[in-house]
Each structure stands twice: as C-alpha cells, then as structure tokens.
Design an enzyme around this catalytic site. Sequence first.
Site, PDB file in Angstrom:
ATOM      1  N   SER A 113       0.752  -1.253   0.024  1.00  0.00           N
ATOM      2  CA  SER A 113       0.130   0.062   0.144  1.00  0.00           C
ATOM      3  C   SER A 113       0.534   1.148  -0.059  1.00  0.00           C
ATOM      4  O   SER A 113       1.833   1.490  -0.766  1.00  0.00           O
ATOM      5  CB  SER A 113      -1.137   0.000   0.917  1.00  0.00           C
ATOM      6  OG  SER A 113      -1.876   1.029   1.157  1.00  0.00           O
ATOM      7  N   HIS A 114       0.546   2.095   1.031  1.00  0.00           N
ATOM      8  CA  HIS A 114       1.347   3.094   1.100  1.00  0.00           C
ATOM      9  C   HIS A 114       2.695   3.373   1.737  1.00  0.00           C
ATOM     10  O   HIS A 114       3.497   4.212   1.987  1.00  0.00           O
ATOM     11  CB  HIS A 114       0.703   4.224   2.027  1.00  0.00           C
ATOM     12  CG  HIS A 114      -0.087   3.795   3.280  1.00  0.00           C
ATOM     13  ND1 HIS A 114      -0.790   2.941   3.201  1.00  0.00           N
ATOM     14  CD2 HIS A 114       0.356   4.416   4.618  1.00  0.00           C
ATOM     15  CE1 HIS A 114      -0.943   2.462   4.686  1.00  0.00           C
ATOM     16  NE2 HIS A 114      -0.218   3.102   5.410  1.00  0.00           N
ATOM     17  N   ASP A 277      -1.696   6.918  -3.722  1.00  0.00           N
ATOM     18  CA  ASP A 277      -0.681   6.392  -2.923  1.00  0.00           C
ATOM     19  C   ASP A 277       0.036   4.955  -3.689  1.00  0.00           C
ATOM     20  O   ASP A 277      -0.223   5.154  -4.860  1.00  0.00           O
ATOM     21  CB  ASP A 277      -1.086   5.696  -1.585  1.00  0.00           C
ATOM     22  CG  ASP A 277      -2.158   4.486  -1.725  1.00  0.00           C
ATOM     23  OD1 ASP A 277      -2.912   4.561  -2.698  1.00  0.00           O
ATOM     24  OD2 ASP A 277      -2.087   3.655  -0.799  1.00  0.00           O
ATOM     25  N   ASP A 279      -0.317   1.835  -4.111  1.00  0.00           N
ATOM     26  CA  ASP A 279      -1.074   0.812  -4.822  1.00  0.00           C
ATOM     27  C   ASP A 279      -2.362   1.407  -5.397  1.00  0.00           C
ATOM     28  O   ASP A 279      -3.230   0.896  -5.991  1.00  0.00           O
ATOM     29  CB  ASP A 279      -1.481  -0.231  -4.131  1.00  0.00           C
ATOM     30  CG  ASP A 279      -2.519   0.009  -3.017  1.00  0.00           C
ATOM     31  OD1 ASP A 279      -2.672   0.940  -2.538  1.00  0.00           O
ATOM     32  OD2 ASP A 279      -3.090  -1.052  -2.427  1.00  0.00           O
ATOM     33  N   ASP A 281      -5.129   3.265  -4.117  1.00  0.00           N
ATOM     34  CA  ASP A 281      -6.423   3.258  -3.314  1.00  0.00           C
ATOM     35  C   ASP A 281      -6.671   4.289  -2.537  1.00  0.00           C
ATOM     36  O   ASP A 281      -7.708   4.395  -1.942  1.00  0.00           O
ATOM     37  CB  ASP A 281      -6.729   1.798  -2.708  1.00  0.00           C
ATOM     38  CG  ASP A 281      -5.650   1.472  -1.608  1.00  0.00           C
ATOM     39  OD1 ASP A 281      -4.832   2.365  -1.329  1.00  0.00           O
ATOM     40  OD2 ASP A 281      -5.938   0.418  -0.957  1.00  0.00           O
ATOM     41  N   ARG A 282      -5.978   5.104  -2.327  1.00  0.00           N
ATOM     42  CA  ARG A 282      -5.812   6.162  -1.441  1.00  0.00           C
ATOM     43  C   ARG A 282      -5.765   7.573  -2.069  1.00  0.00           C
ATOM     44  O   ARG A 282      -5.314   7.558  -3.191  1.00  0.00           O
ATOM     45  CB  ARG A 282      -4.857   6.220  -0.130  1.00  0.00           C
ATOM     46  CG  ARG A 282      -5.188   5.181   0.736  1.00  0.00           C
ATOM     47  CD  ARG A 282      -4.021   5.124   1.954  1.00  0.00           C
ATOM     48  NE  ARG A 282      -4.166   3.832   2.456  1.00  0.00           N
ATOM     49  CZ  ARG A 282      -3.997   3.771   3.901  1.00  0.00           C
ATOM     50  NH1 ARG A 282      -3.954   4.846   4.587  1.00  0.00           N
ATOM     51  NH2 ARG A 282      -4.100   2.783   4.429  1.00  0.00           N
ATOM     52  N   LYS A 376     -11.313   0.749  -1.917  1.00  0.00           N
ATOM     53  CA  LYS A 376     -11.229   2.185  -2.081  1.00  0.00           C
ATOM     54  C   LYS A 376     -10.340   2.692  -3.420  1.00  0.00           C
ATOM     55  O   LYS A 376      -9.668   1.813  -3.797  1.00  0.00           O
ATOM     56  CB  LYS A 376     -10.729   2.752  -1.063  1.00  0.00           C
ATOM     57  CG  LYS A 376      -9.316   2.067  -0.440  1.00  0.00           C
ATOM     58  CD  LYS A 376      -8.915   2.708   0.956  1.00  0.00           C
ATOM     59  CE  LYS A 376      -7.629   2.054   1.452  1.00  0.00           C
ATOM     60  NZ  LYS A 376      -7.796   0.497   2.180  1.00  0.00           N
TER      61      LYS A 376
END
Length: 543
Positions: A113-114, A277, A279, A281-282, A376
């Site tokens: 992720s982030h 971010d 991947d 999703d944010r 998300k």
Amino acid sequence: MNITAIPTSPFEGQKPGTSGLRKKVRVFQQPNYAENFIQSVFDAVQPEAGSTLVIGGDGRFHNRTVIQQAIRIAAANGYGRVLVGKGGILSTPAASHVIRKYGASGGLILSASHNPGGPEEDFGIKYNIANGGPAPEGVTEAIFARTGTIDRWLTVDTPDVDLDALGTHHVAGMAVEVIDPVRDYADLMESLFDFAAIREAVTEGFTMAFDAMHAVTGPYAHEILENRLGFPAGTVHNGTPLEDFGGHHPDPNLVHAKVLYDLMMSADAPPFGAASDGDGDRNLIIGKNCFVTPSDSLAMLAANAHLAPAYAGGLKGIARSMPTSAAADRVAAALGIACYETPTGWKFFGNLLDAGMATICGEESAGTGSDHVREKDGLWAVLLWLNILAVRRISVAELAREHWAKYGRNYYARHDYEALSTESANALMAELTAALPTLPGRSFGPLTVAEADSFAYTDPVDGSVSANQGIRVLFEGGSRIVFRLSGTGTEGATLRVYLERYEPAGGTLGEETPAMLADLIAAADAIAGIVRHTGRTAPDVVT
C-alpha cells in the site's frame, strides 16, 4: 509438477488480515517464504479446476519476482487462466475491477500500500475474493492457520513469462494473459463520470496538478487525465512507477506529499490538486489554499454525487469507518438515507455494497470509493471531484464553505505515533481500556466526557460481530477522541489518535484546525498517558 518440502512457518506471529501479509523485502526473499504464503492461500480457498486468477501489483521492488513464483504455483494448483497486468502492474482498484469483469475466482495483489518500497523497505501480498474485495475474516483465518501447518508447496518448471509484452503464454497447460493494466479501468471511469463536462472545463482553462508519487497510478493518470480528459502534458507529476517510488514514501498526506501541498498553498497554485498512494487506493484532495480532510471529502462527495451520471439516481446509503468523522452522517440524514459506522477495513463496506445497502464509502485514512468496485479507489475520488467542480463551476474552497454553512463543520485531525515498541503501545491500550468505566462525567479542561467505550460492530448483512475495534471517548457537544493501534506497518506498532470537534452551522466555521483541536490534543494525553507510555511529546505524522 514439483513438490517442495518446507519447514512450518508461523510468519513471525503476524496474522495476515484484510491488508494481507506485509514484511520487509528481505523477509520475503527468504527461501520458501513467499511460496509458503501463496500456497497457503490456494490451500485455503481451494479453487475449482480451471479457475481464473488475477495477479498484479504496484511495481515496487520484488514485485516481478513474486509474480513469476505465483504464476508457477497457480499452474501447479490447477488454475486454468491467469490475468496479469503488463509489467506486473495493476492498481488495487483496477485489480478489483478486473476480477469482477472477467469472472475470476480471486486475485493476488502484491503491494504494501502506502509503505515505502525498495530492497530495504516493504513488500506485501493480499488475496481478494471473487467480488473483487479483500478476503473476509473467515478466509484470512484459514490462510493464517494453513501457514502454520503447511509442509509443501507445488510448482512447475517453466521459464519466466515475458511480462512486458501483451499477449497469451502457456505454462503447464495454463493460459497466462498479459493484459493492458489501464484500459479496462479507464473505460470504467469514463462510464461513471461526465467526461464531456470535465473536458469542457479544461478547454476553458481549468487546470490541476496530480502527484502520482512514482507509484502505480502514474500510467492510469496519464491515460485518463491527460489523454482522455485533455489536461496538458505535465499535469501528472512523478508519473513513472519506480521500484523504490523515487526514494519517497508513497503516502498521500501533507507530510509525504509536501511538494504538492506547497504548490497548492502558493500564488502559482492551479484550482485543483490531488495525489494517490503506492497501490492507487488512497487519495489526497487540495484546492488552491484549501486542504480537504478525507472525512470532509467523503461528506462533500456524497452530498454532490448526483452530479455524476453513475449516481444521478441518488445514493442507497453511506458507510464510513468508525474513526472517520461524523460529517457524512449529517449528509445522510439530510438525504434521508442510512449511514453505517463500521470498523476499519474495506471488507465491512463490501458486505454493505454487495447487499445494495450503501453506494459510497470512506475511511479517514484517505480511502474513498463506491459500488463500482470493492476496494477504495484514489483516482475515482479525484474524478468525482473533477466532475462536481466542472458541473457546478465552483472552487474547492467555495464548495467547502457552502458545505459547512449547511451542515456544520467537523474539525478533524489524525495524529500518528509510529514505530512504537509493541509493549508500550499495548500497555497504553490496556490501561485505557481498563479506565473506560471511570471516564463518563469527568472533565478535561472545557471538555466533559459523555460516553466511552470499546467499539464493537454487528454486521447488518451477516450478523457477525467484530469487537475491540478501537477506543471511543465522546464528549458533550459532539466532539470525540478515538484511539486505535494500526497494523499497516512492518516494524513496531503505530498508535493512531483521531481528534474531532463539531461546530454547528453558524459557529466558528472558519478557524484554523490546530487551534480548534488544542483542547482535544491536551485531553488525549491526559486520558491515555501518551507521553508517559511512549516517551513521545509529538506525533510523527499529522493528517
């Protein structure tokens, strides 16, 4: 088919939840480590022979290596087809869409992720189920249990698949299709939003800045923002995915996206700025001289979503994670629809979305999305903002002021204390939990506690109960503090403290957030003993 014997691996005690398994790259590089987890996933989900599997990731270091391992293991476990993004790239929301569109039984998403990327940084794997969403607890529990007993993994001998050329390959009778990672997702976005209205605004001079943070959304943003919507070349900054994200932390907050923030607070700022971010999703939303908190963004998007073609018929409901501010609750009440408060984790939204009980969902950690996928979706949020601004011909700041004048304002911030010792973090939460019965009625400066509890959630769809989801301290007048330990890091523990002060319409709506939260910040330390337990006198990150 080869069978490789391995020693039992408890994964150092980490239970892979809906965020999957996240560790340092050097941990994943250990012999049998990634293979153990992937085989455990397949043993737990037991795919039908000939099933389709989606594989992709955010392009971070070690991504390509694990994709090749996963392809071989999938072939040995009876999958009939693997869909993999070109270059090993698939954003998390794009992977969710591909799973759903092509009827896959599930997918492996390779991302942390982030979190930072690179040889000395982080890597991760998670499994998404056939609805495109994160695996529910029953599946993750089964995967975790299997990692503790597994003694072999299956593979086939085959050369690496060329991930950089579109086309179909065959691995031990299994088709491996290297697909365009962007096209399907971009087509979906164009079906949801009024691209014509946005293109018209661009033609009339509307500009923006998008920081892809050298992460996965760069190719998506180039195609959608610059190619399809007509923003000029250079609108997308840091648009080439790099294995180490350019040495930066791909988290779209005011600390790690400071270059974008400084631009948007300057005289040269375009009307709109955004970031995503690692991947994809944010999201981060900033207007000229106007940062929009993720909680406010959810509420403002929900209040204006009807301006986008996909949501013109109205919303079925809104869902938010418990730490997210109650701003969306007030929009739901005005619209006459339900608002659901869930634990943190997109799987809880997935149940509501699948049941048709909610349309738009959001988390305070900059994740917003809708029923178009089961994750998300950072670019989705950016495009909905662009759709709203283009139709209403209004600035971000004007929209925010109008929203607060109607609904009131939830001043909000999250304070993160990162890389704490697990012992001190657990001691803080244990002491706080024990003190909950004594808090109601106590005053901390001008604040008086009305209620305090450990949040538990009963899923309205399947009746499952999720307890111990964070500590809530609610004050008279609608303000609150939430304390929660986060599991998204790879070292130590992260204490997240969420601070929220509600000012009704007509109140002091234009004040600066830090000043409005000063009393809550002091109360948080008094209630939880943050300095005493952690030795930290200030948070590492404020968002």
